[in-house]
Design a protein around this motif. Structure first.
Motif, short mmCIF file in Angstrom:
data_model
loop_
_atom_site.label_atom_id
_atom_site.label_comp_id
_atom_site.label_asym_id
_atom_site.label_seq_id
_atom_site.Cartn_x
_atom_site.Cartn_y
_atom_site.Cartn_z
N SER A 1 0.84 -1.12 -0.02
CA SER A 1 0.22 0.16 0.05
C SER A 1 0.87 1.30 -0.03
O SER A 1 0.37 2.42 -0.74
CB SER A 1 -1.07 0.03 1.07
OG SER A 1 -0.43 -0.43 2.30
N GLU B 1 0.23 -4.94 -5.50
CA GLU B 1 0.45 -6.34 -4.80
C GLU B 1 -0.16 -7.63 -5.51
O GLU B 1 0.27 -8.65 -5.27
CB GLU B 1 0.07 -6.23 -3.33
CG GLU B 1 -1.22 -5.77 -2.90
CD GLU B 1 -1.26 -4.19 -2.90
OE1 GLU B 1 -0.49 -3.55 -3.71
OE2 GLU B 1 -2.00 -3.66 -1.97
N ILE B 2 -1.22 -7.21 -6.26
CA ILE B 2 -1.88 -8.36 -6.79
C ILE B 2 -0.86 -9.01 -7.75
O ILE B 2 -0.73 -10.27 -7.91
CB ILE B 2 -3.14 -7.98 -7.36
CG1 ILE B 2 -4.14 -7.61 -6.15
CG2 ILE B 2 -3.74 -9.24 -8.11
CD1 ILE B 2 -5.39 -6.85 -6.57
N ASP C 1 -8.01 -14.21 -13.34
CA ASP C 1 -9.17 -13.60 -12.55
C ASP C 1 -8.54 -13.40 -11.42
O ASP C 1 -7.71 -14.12 -10.69
CB ASP C 1 -10.37 -14.33 -12.55
CG ASP C 1 -11.71 -13.61 -12.32
OD1 ASP C 1 -11.66 -12.40 -12.26
OD2 ASP C 1 -12.83 -14.23 -12.38
N TYR C 2 -8.96 -12.36 -10.60
CA TYR C 2 -8.94 -12.11 -9.33
C TYR C 2 -9.96 -11.70 -8.61
O TYR C 2 -10.68 -10.90 -9.10
CB TYR C 2 -7.48 -11.19 -9.11
CG TYR C 2 -7.84 -9.69 -9.19
CD1 TYR C 2 -7.84 -9.27 -10.60
CD2 TYR C 2 -8.15 -8.95 -8.17
CE1 TYR C 2 -7.67 -8.07 -10.62
CE2 TYR C 2 -8.21 -7.54 -8.30
CZ TYR C 2 -8.23 -7.01 -9.79
OH TYR C 2 -8.59 -5.88 -9.73
N MET D 1 -10.88 -9.15 -4.63
CA MET D 1 -10.30 -8.55 -3.40
C MET D 1 -11.44 -8.43 -2.52
O MET D 1 -12.43 -8.07 -2.95
CB MET D 1 -9.33 -7.20 -3.65
CG MET D 1 -8.24 -6.93 -3.19
SD MET D 1 -7.39 -5.64 -3.92
CE MET D 1 -6.42 -5.19 -2.56
N ASN D 2 -11.09 -8.62 -1.16
CA ASN D 2 -12.17 -8.23 -0.22
C ASN D 2 -12.56 -6.62 -0.20
O ASN D 2 -11.75 -5.70 -0.75
CB ASN D 2 -11.74 -8.40 1.13
CG ASN D 2 -10.42 -7.63 1.61
OD1 ASN D 2 -9.69 -7.09 0.90
ND2 ASN D 2 -10.57 -7.61 3.23
N THR D 3 -13.79 -6.37 0.05
CA THR D 3 -14.22 -5.09 -0.20
C THR D 3 -14.05 -4.33 1.09
O THR D 3 -13.06 -4.61 1.67
CB THR D 3 -15.52 -4.78 -0.51
OG1 THR D 3 -16.46 -5.87 0.15
CG2 THR D 3 -15.93 -5.09 -2.09
N LYS E 1 -16.70 -16.00 -3.53
CA LYS E 1 -18.02 -15.64 -3.96
C LYS E 1 -18.26 -16.65 -5.57
O LYS E 1 -18.37 -16.22 -6.57
CB LYS E 1 -18.09 -14.47 -4.56
CG LYS E 1 -18.77 -13.52 -3.43
CD LYS E 1 -19.12 -12.21 -3.78
CE LYS E 1 -19.45 -11.19 -2.74
NZ LYS E 1 -19.00 -9.82 -2.84
N GLY E 2 -17.97 -17.89 -5.24
CA GLY E 2 -18.51 -18.77 -6.24
C GLY E 2 -17.23 -19.07 -7.32
O GLY E 2 -17.42 -19.54 -8.25
N LYS E 3 -16.18 -18.47 -6.99
CA LYS E 3 -14.99 -18.78 -7.98
C LYS E 3 -14.49 -20.31 -7.64
O LYS E 3 -14.48 -20.57 -6.49
CB LYS E 3 -14.01 -17.69 -7.80
CG LYS E 3 -14.31 -16.38 -8.32
CD LYS E 3 -12.93 -15.74 -8.46
CE LYS E 3 -13.07 -14.01 -8.76
NZ LYS E 3 -14.47 -13.74 -9.48
#
Lengths: 341, 308
Positions: free
Chosen positions: B64, B81-82, B119-120, B122-124, B204-206
């Motif tokens: 960050s 960072e991803i 695909d990626y 991240m938490n909200t 979430k369904g990934k």
């Protein structure tokens, strides 16, 4: 919202004898002001428009026009009028579209606070429609081509000049001439050559998509990355094409009924973007936008079938720009890596 | 000898890695950021103990605080960072298909097919299910967060704890303690709730396909690792250097993008000061950060209109 204030001001200043007050540009102060007096869990466009309304009242307005729309947006004006009244402002709030249907022109004519120049009404309604049409056409051209500009800002500069000339146009012919003049200029701008084009589709809730302040100028950002952008949602689409298109969508699509606001359109557009071979899709909405929340799982499923990545972004006044940029950067890196393979 | 540096400045911890021409890790550092990324990265540089005869040919920053530290060190690569995590892990473990990464403030899932990120997520907004949640609960229970993993690993009857939100989880935890569950089972329950939260909120369904690699600070927690395997019913690999992957990835990127310049060894001598203020010239009220290097103003961030 976006640059449409140019067209709206053009229309009102030619049709009304009343004094028109141009709203201030949206800044952080607008949003802060709007959020202060809004319920916390209302969608963000409510806060933006309320903020703008208060600013306009401070500048001396006494009648406010709210556009309204097909979702909760259609009921905004009633709550906003109540909030403004509680704050001690005396004003009239007029809503143009409620429940998906526009109010009749006759109703507007009978409204005593408007002094309408009846003779010029039709003419300028037509001209404004044309102006919005050319503005939208130019913007979609810019979204696809700005990413290749050699000199940064050259497209934006021409666009600004075009809008200025538009506001002085007198006839439909004049508008067309201005549009073609600037299109020609833009086509001549020096461009970079690229090996691979990367194209991104933008879908989602209309206000967040169309107001650059609300989406951290996502289009400019993507263009700066060198990506082409396609966006379906603009005023021409919403006001003049949507009705017909939705009927077509319903006929040939697996969804057989409307599911509120632009949710159906966005799902259909996802499928269309995937079939056209777009590299990625970005879905944007304001927080708590109910129709889009309903559409999101379906969009995800559709895109999965075509193996196209979708980035979901939810924007409101608490969204940090850093977090947004990190996600966008990662998404763009990913699209580039996918393309290289 | 040539070497390349990668520094990952996260919200909770700062990681530094020095690699050689072949991508081998020469030395690494892991320490707490303590709210001051500039100080932390100075410490990292000091502890990396770069040998005198080493020529630094590239520096990469991620995390960050990547922008400001990148500016301070004049880095040749500044990456999110991803991407950094994906690059590092793919280099060490080319067959990987899923990366689970849980750090101090965020958690992400990265899906990889044929060595490319496809695909990626991240938490909200919420920090439930991340390292900082675990460490604050550890404080509440009076147990060091480092011991959490072993305690959870030993327990066979984890308590069910509401995983959706930090505040709910916390009140649930207090409730469970008061009706008589043992501390060990509660800790095990917490670790389990991290996994459930991650699967519900981030994935979430990934589809999580094997091989799955688990990294980030939380991957050091054996309890969380155990519950991931148990709930997914799949093998989850926790890399030995899992917490360093971001720094390692960005060091690799710095190596790849090396432009021939050689950094001086006196990186620590630079005077670097930042100073925050608010501009009131228009109604945007931008928060400005001015950055001084060797007493010279080199950049100003945060201006919306481009005045600075």
């Amino acid at each position: 919202m976006g640059s449409y204030d140019v067209a709206v001001y053009y229309f009102l200043s030619h049709v009304l004898k009343n004094e028109i007050i141009r709203p201030r540009e949206i800044t952080s102060a607008t949003l802060e002001l709007g959020s202060k007096y809004s319920p916390d869990f209302v969608c963000t466009p409510f806060k933006y428009t309320l903020g703008t309304m208060i600013e306009a009242l401070e500048d001396g307005a006494d009648t406010l026009i709210q556009l309204g729309g097909g979702c909760r947006y259609g009921y905004y004006h009633e709550l906003q009028a109540k909030i403004l009244e509680d704050l001690g402002y005396h004003c009239q709030v007029i809503n143009l579209i409620s429940g998906g249907n526009p109010i009749s022109v006759r109703e507007l004519f009978h409204n005593s606070s408007f002094q309408i120049k009846k003779k010029s009404f039709l003419k300028y309604a037509f001209l404004t429609k044309k102006m919005v049409f050319y503005m939208d056409k130019m913007d979609s051209y810019i979204r696809v081509n700005r990413c290749y500009e050699k000199e940064k800002g050259s497209f934006n500069k021409l666009r600004k000049q075009m809008l200025l000339e538009f506001s002085k146009a007198k006839s439909s012919f004049g508008l067309r001439k201005i549009y073609h003049k600037y299109l020609k200029k833009m086509k001549k701008l020096p461009r970079r050559k690229v090996e691979r084009r990367i194209r991104v589709g933008l879908i989602g809730e209309l206000y967040t998509l169309m107001e650059p302040f609300a989406n951290f100028e996502v289009e400019q950002l993507l263009n700066d990355y060198g990506f082409e952008v396609k966006r379906y949602t603009d005023v021409t689409y919403l006001l003049f094409q949507k009705k017909k298109k939705v009927k077509q969508y319903l006929k040939h699509f697996f969804i057989k009924y409307r599911i509120g606001a632009d949710a159906l359109d966005n799902i259909y557009h996802t499928k269309e973007l995937c079939e056209m071979g777009y590299d990625g899709i970005i879905h944007m909405k304001s927080s708590f936008c109910t129709p889009e929340i309903g559409a999101m799982p379906i969009i995800e499923q559709v895109a999965k079938e075509y193996d196209v990545p979708v980035l979901f972004l939810s924007m409101d006044m608490n969204t940090s720009e850093t977090g947004f940029l990190t996600r966008m950067e990662a998404f763009c890196d990913m699209l580039e890596m996918r393309r290289k393979k | 000898m040539n070497c390349y540096l990668g520094i990952d400045i996260g919200s909770i911890s700062t990681k530094g890695v020095m690699i050689d021409e072949d991508g081998n890790i020469l030395s690494s550092v892991y320490l707490n950021t303590d709210g001051s990324p500039i100080e932390a990265s100075r410490k990292v540089l000091k502890q990396l103990s770069i040998p005198e005869d080493c020529a630094i040919r590239g520096i990469g920053t991620t995390g960050s605080a990547r922008k400001i530290i990148g500016l301070m060190l004049n880095a040749n690569v500044i990456k999110n960072e991803i991407t950094a995590h994906a690059v590092g892990t793919i280099h060490l473990y080319p067959e990987v298909r899923t990366i689970i990464e849980i750090g101090g403030q965020d958690s992400k899932i990265i899906l990889i097919r044929n060595g490319v990120v496809t695909d990626y997520a991240m938490n909200t907004l919420c920090a439930a299910g991340t390292g900082s949640f675990l460490s604050s609960q550890a404080k509440r229970l009076g147990v060091g967060v480092e011991e959490f993993g072993d305690i959870a690993h030993a327990s066979n009857t984890p308590v069910k704890i509401a995983a959706r939100c930090t505040v709910f989880a916390e009140s649930d935890l207090v409730h469970k303690a008061q009706i008589g569950y043992t501390k060990n089972d509660i800790i095990a329950g917490l670790c389990r709730s991290i996994v459930l939260n991650y699967l519900n909120n981030v994935c979430k369904g990934k589809k999580l396909e094997e091989p799955i690699v688990f990294q980030g600070g939380v991957s050091k927690n054996r309890g969380v690792h155990k519950y991931f395997e148990e709930i997914l019913g799949k093998k989850v690999i926790a890399l030995e250097n899992g917490h360093l992957m971001g720094a390692y990835g960005v060091a690799l990127l710095a190596k790849k993008k090396s432009d021939g310049r050689v950094y001086k060894n006196n990186l620590l001598d630079i005077k670097f000061v930042t100073n925050g203020s608010e501009c009131h010239d228009c109604s945007n009220n931008c928060e400005l950060v001015r950055i001084y290097k060797d007493d010279k103003l080199i950049d100003t961030w945060g201006s919306k209109c481009g005045k600075y």
